[in-house]
Design a protein around this motif. Structure first.
Motif, PDB file in Angstrom:
ATOM      1  N   SER A  75      35.024 -19.033 -23.160  1.00 57.97           N
ATOM      2  CA  SER A  75      35.033 -20.323 -21.929  1.00 57.97           C
ATOM      3  C   SER A  75      35.890 -21.282 -21.316  1.00 57.97           C
ATOM      4  O   SER A  75      36.599 -21.113 -23.031  1.00 57.97           O
ATOM      5  N   ASN A  76      36.512 -20.817 -20.377  1.00 61.66           N
ATOM      6  CA  ASN A  76      37.876 -22.477 -20.451  1.00 61.66           C
ATOM      7  C   ASN A  76      36.395 -23.808 -19.245  1.00 61.66           C
ATOM      8  O   ASN A  76      37.433 -24.402 -19.234  1.00 61.66           O
ATOM      9  N   LEU A  77      35.160 -23.448 -20.115  1.00 64.29           N
ATOM     10  CA  LEU A  77      34.663 -24.706 -19.248  1.00 64.29           C
ATOM     11  C   LEU A  77      34.243 -25.816 -21.333  1.00 64.29           C
ATOM     12  O   LEU A  77      33.980 -25.239 -21.936  1.00 64.29           O
ATOM     13  N   ALA A  78      33.925 -26.671 -20.667  1.00 65.15           N
ATOM     14  CA  ALA A  78      33.442 -27.524 -22.193  1.00 65.15           C
ATOM     15  C   ALA A  78      31.854 -26.827 -22.652  1.00 65.15           C
ATOM     16  O   ALA A  78      31.248 -26.155 -22.092  1.00 65.15           O
ATOM     17  N   PRO A  79      32.308 -26.239 -23.936  1.00 68.07           N
ATOM     18  CA  PRO A  79      31.393 -26.437 -24.825  1.00 68.07           C
ATOM     19  C   PRO A  79      29.742 -26.803 -23.746  1.00 68.07           C
ATOM     20  O   PRO A  79      28.339 -26.169 -24.116  1.00 68.07           O
ATOM     21  N   SER A  80      29.328 -27.856 -23.426  1.00 62.90           N
ATOM     22  CA  SER A  80      28.427 -28.848 -22.868  1.00 62.90           C
ATOM     23  C   SER A  80      27.889 -27.800 -20.749  1.00 62.90           C
ATOM     24  O   SER A  80      26.685 -27.729 -21.520  1.00 62.90           O
ATOM     25  N   THR A  81      29.112 -27.214 -21.134  1.00 60.94           N
ATOM     26  CA  THR A  81      28.563 -26.988 -19.478  1.00 60.94           C
ATOM     27  C   THR A  81      28.080 -25.540 -20.021  1.00 60.94           C
ATOM     28  O   THR A  81      27.769 -25.002 -19.328  1.00 60.94           O
ATOM     29  N   VAL A  82      28.918 -24.524 -20.565  1.00 59.36           N
ATOM     30  CA  VAL A  82      28.943 -23.796 -20.927  1.00 59.36           C
ATOM     31  C   VAL A  82      27.065 -23.464 -21.250  1.00 59.36           C
ATOM     32  O   VAL A  82      26.500 -22.146 -21.114  1.00 59.36           O
ATOM     33  N   ALA A  83      26.703 -24.113 -22.549  1.00 59.05           N
ATOM     34  CA  ALA A  83      25.965 -24.275 -23.131  1.00 59.05           C
ATOM     35  C   ALA A  83      24.319 -24.055 -21.885  1.00 59.05           C
ATOM     36  O   ALA A  83      23.390 -24.019 -21.523  1.00 59.05           O
ATOM     37  N   ALA A  84      24.476 -25.399 -20.992  1.00 55.45           N
ATOM     38  CA  ALA A  84      23.618 -25.914 -19.438  1.00 55.45           C
ATOM     39  C   ALA A  84      23.675 -25.296 -19.164  1.00 55.45           C
ATOM     40  O   ALA A  84      22.722 -23.430 -18.078  1.00 55.45           O
TER      41      ALA A  84
ATOM     42  N   ALA B 264      19.441 -18.509 -18.918  1.00 52.12           N
ATOM     43  CA  ALA B 264      17.588 -17.702 -19.496  1.00 52.12           C
ATOM     44  C   ALA B 264      16.615 -17.857 -19.208  1.00 52.12           C
ATOM     45  O   ALA B 264      15.404 -17.960 -18.783  1.00 52.12           O
ATOM     46  N   GLU B 265      16.772 -19.456 -18.328  1.00 46.44           N
ATOM     47  CA  GLU B 265      15.327 -19.740 -17.597  1.00 46.44           C
ATOM     48  C   GLU B 265      14.952 -19.570 -16.519  1.00 46.44           C
ATOM     49  O   GLU B 265      13.602 -18.594 -16.490  1.00 46.44           O
ATOM     50  N   GLN B 266      16.405 -18.208 -15.428  1.00 47.86           N
ATOM     51  CA  GLN B 266      15.762 -17.363 -14.584  1.00 47.86           C
ATOM     52  C   GLN B 266      15.363 -15.958 -15.307  1.00 47.86           C
ATOM     53  O   GLN B 266      14.684 -15.179 -14.330  1.00 47.86           O
ATOM     54  N   LEU B 267      15.620 -15.880 -16.085  1.00 42.20           N
ATOM     55  CA  LEU B 267      15.405 -14.954 -16.825  1.00 42.20           C
ATOM     56  C   LEU B 267      14.273 -14.272 -17.512  1.00 42.20           C
ATOM     57  O   LEU B 267      13.457 -13.579 -17.365  1.00 42.20           O
ATOM     58  N   ALA B 268      13.964 -15.162 -17.598  1.00 47.09           N
ATOM     59  CA  ALA B 268      12.314 -15.020 -18.552  1.00 47.09           C
ATOM     60  C   ALA B 268      11.105 -15.378 -17.719  1.00 47.09           C
ATOM     61  O   ALA B 268      11.400 -15.558 -16.378  1.00 47.09           O
ATOM     62  N   PRO B 269      10.155 -14.505 -18.158  1.00 47.37           N
ATOM     63  CA  PRO B 269       8.951 -14.096 -17.451  1.00 47.37           C
ATOM     64  C   PRO B 269       8.263 -15.307 -17.587  1.00 47.37           C
ATOM     65  O   PRO B 269       7.900 -16.311 -18.280  1.00 47.37           O
ATOM     66  N   THR B 270       7.724 -15.953 -15.840  1.00 42.61           N
ATOM     67  CA  THR B 270       6.861 -17.087 -15.694  1.00 42.61           C
ATOM     68  C   THR B 270       5.090 -17.090 -16.493  1.00 42.61           C
ATOM     69  O   THR B 270       5.345 -15.496 -17.161  1.00 42.61           O
ATOM     70  N   ALA B 271       4.647 -17.509 -16.771  1.00 43.45           N
ATOM     71  CA  ALA B 271       3.538 -17.390 -17.671  1.00 43.45           C
ATOM     72  C   ALA B 271       2.441 -16.037 -17.010  1.00 43.45           C
ATOM     73  O   ALA B 271       2.313 -15.417 -17.345  1.00 43.45           O
TER      74      ALA B 271
END
Length: 59
Positions: A32-41, A47-54
């Motif tokens: 990435s050419n973005l800041a590491p903190s931005t990439v992490a976010a 990951a939250e969007q792909l994780a199944p809900t309960a």
């Protein structure tokens, strides 16, 4: 046996802000050419969007 990718695409950080490769087996690669903190976010949000809900997990 040589390391053969599962799929190949051409991308450039001149035209893309974040490039993420996810093989069928093994670790992902992030460029990435973005800041590491931005990439992490971004990756946390993805990951939250792909994780199944309960509810989905119980089915």
């Amino acid at each position: 046996m040589p390391n053969v990718p599962d799929a190949v695409a051409v991308a450039s950080l001149d035209t893309h802000r974040l490039i993420l490769t996810v093989p069928n087996d093994g670790p992902a690669d992030v460029r990435s050419n973005l800041a590491p903190s931005t990439v992490a976010a971004i990756l946390r949000h993805l990951a939250e969007q792909l994780a199944p809900t309960a509810e989905e997990a119980q089915q």
